[in-house]
Design an enzyme around this catalytic site. Structure first.
Site, mmCIF file in Angstrom:
data_model
loop_
_atom_site.group_PDB
_atom_site.id
_atom_site.type_symbol
_atom_site.label_atom_id
_atom_site.label_comp_id
_atom_site.label_asym_id
_atom_site.label_seq_id
_atom_site.Cartn_x
_atom_site.Cartn_y
_atom_site.Cartn_z
ATOM 1 N N ARG A 3 0.822 -1.217 0.000
ATOM 2 C CA ARG A 3 0.000 0.000 0.000
ATOM 3 C C ARG A 3 0.855 1.265 0.000
ATOM 4 N NH1 ARG A 3 -3.498 3.077 4.052
ATOM 5 N NH2 ARG A 3 -5.373 3.681 2.871
ATOM 6 N N ILE A 16 -7.400 7.292 -1.359
ATOM 7 C CA ILE A 16 -7.192 5.849 -1.342
ATOM 8 C C ILE A 16 -7.973 5.334 -0.142
ATOM 9 C CG2 ILE A 16 -5.009 6.137 -0.088
ATOM 10 C CD1 ILE A 16 -4.037 3.535 -1.319
ATOM 11 N N SER A 17 -8.838 4.359 -0.369
ATOM 12 C CA SER A 17 -9.798 3.946 0.652
ATOM 13 C C SER A 17 -9.124 3.324 1.867
ATOM 14 C CB SER A 17 -10.801 2.949 0.064
ATOM 15 O OG SER A 17 -11.612 3.554 -0.909
ATOM 16 N N GLN A 18 -9.830 3.382 2.977
ATOM 17 C CA GLN A 18 -9.421 2.724 4.214
ATOM 18 C C GLN A 18 -9.218 1.230 3.942
ATOM 19 O OE1 GLN A 18 -12.514 3.074 7.069
ATOM 20 N NE2 GLN A 18 -11.528 1.818 8.621
ATOM 21 N N PRO A 19 -8.126 0.630 4.407
ATOM 22 C CA PRO A 19 -7.875 -0.780 4.123
ATOM 23 C C PRO A 19 -9.015 -1.716 4.525
ATOM 24 C CG PRO A 19 -5.878 0.232 4.938
ATOM 25 C CD PRO A 19 -6.963 1.270 5.059
#
EC number: 2.1.1.77
Length: 217
Positions: free
Chosen positions: A37, A63-66
């Site tokens: 990431r 970038i989205s939350q994992p």
């Protein structure tokens, strides 16, 4: 495939966080661990890359939350032979995760800057089964065919019928539905012989999906 360079404690905490929040699919967990990431965020945010939080990228996007990436991926019930359409490439991170689990990924991005950067990054990291397409998620390029799975990574007020029509029989679509300036509901849609079966999943917050192609951004 380039492996992660995160220090082992950070990687362990990353995986533990996903497991504690209910992610149990082994393939999804392995994909999340294997995709670096930190290579998909700007240098200024790399110290935060393995934290469970969304981070800003170019063009006012994120970038989205994992956890959200892992949850959406798990809800797709992916198989190795699947062909997946992603609406909203962003950094390319979610496409990279998907690519570890399926045969092919076609990812559509309306911002030229993001599409170009994601394409270059994915090529550099050898994610050869991802195709990044500059296009409009509301008016997709013709000739791509249909898909086993569709993932939408930006909020839509409602799902366009042409997008649903791209689902194969028994195909699954995951998308955040609701206003672009507030919370949305993540829904799971499955194509059946007699129509589309919809199921609400969880509340989420995504940037809005916008029509058109931003060639200047």
């Amino acid at each position: 495939m380039i492996s992660s360079v995160a220090p082992p404690p950070e990687k362990m905490l990353f995986q533990l966080s996903l497991r504690r929040r209910g992610i149990s699919d082994r393939g999804v967990l392995q994909a999340m661990e294997s995709v670096p990431r930190d290579r998909f965020v700007d240098a200024v945010h790399r110290d935060s890359a393995w934290r469970d939080t969304a981070l800003p990228i170019a063009c006012g996007q994120t970038i989205s939350q994992p956890f959200v990436v892992a949850y959406m991926t798990e809800q797709l019930h992916l198989q190795p032979g699947h062909r997946v359409l992603e609406i909203g490439t962003g950094s390319g991170y979610h496409a990279a995760v998907l690519s570890r689990l399926v045969r092919d990924v076609v990812s559509v991005e309306r911002f030229k800057t993001l599409a170009d950067r994601a394409r270059a990054r994915l090529k550099e990291l050898n994610y050869a089964n991802v195709e990044v397409v500059l296009g409009d998620g509301f008016a997709l390029p013709e000739g791509q065919g249909t898909f086993d799975r569709i993932l939408v990574t930006a909020a839509m007020a409602e799902l366009p019928q042409p997008l649903l029509d791209l689902l194969d029989p028994d195909g699954i679509l995951i998308a955040p539905i609701g206003p672009g300036n507030g919370r949305q509901t993540l829904i799971r849609v499955q194509r059946k012989d007699d129509g589309f079966l919809r199921k609400p999943l969880v509340d989420v917050r995504f940037v809005p999906a916008l029509p058109g192609i931003a060639r200047e951004l």
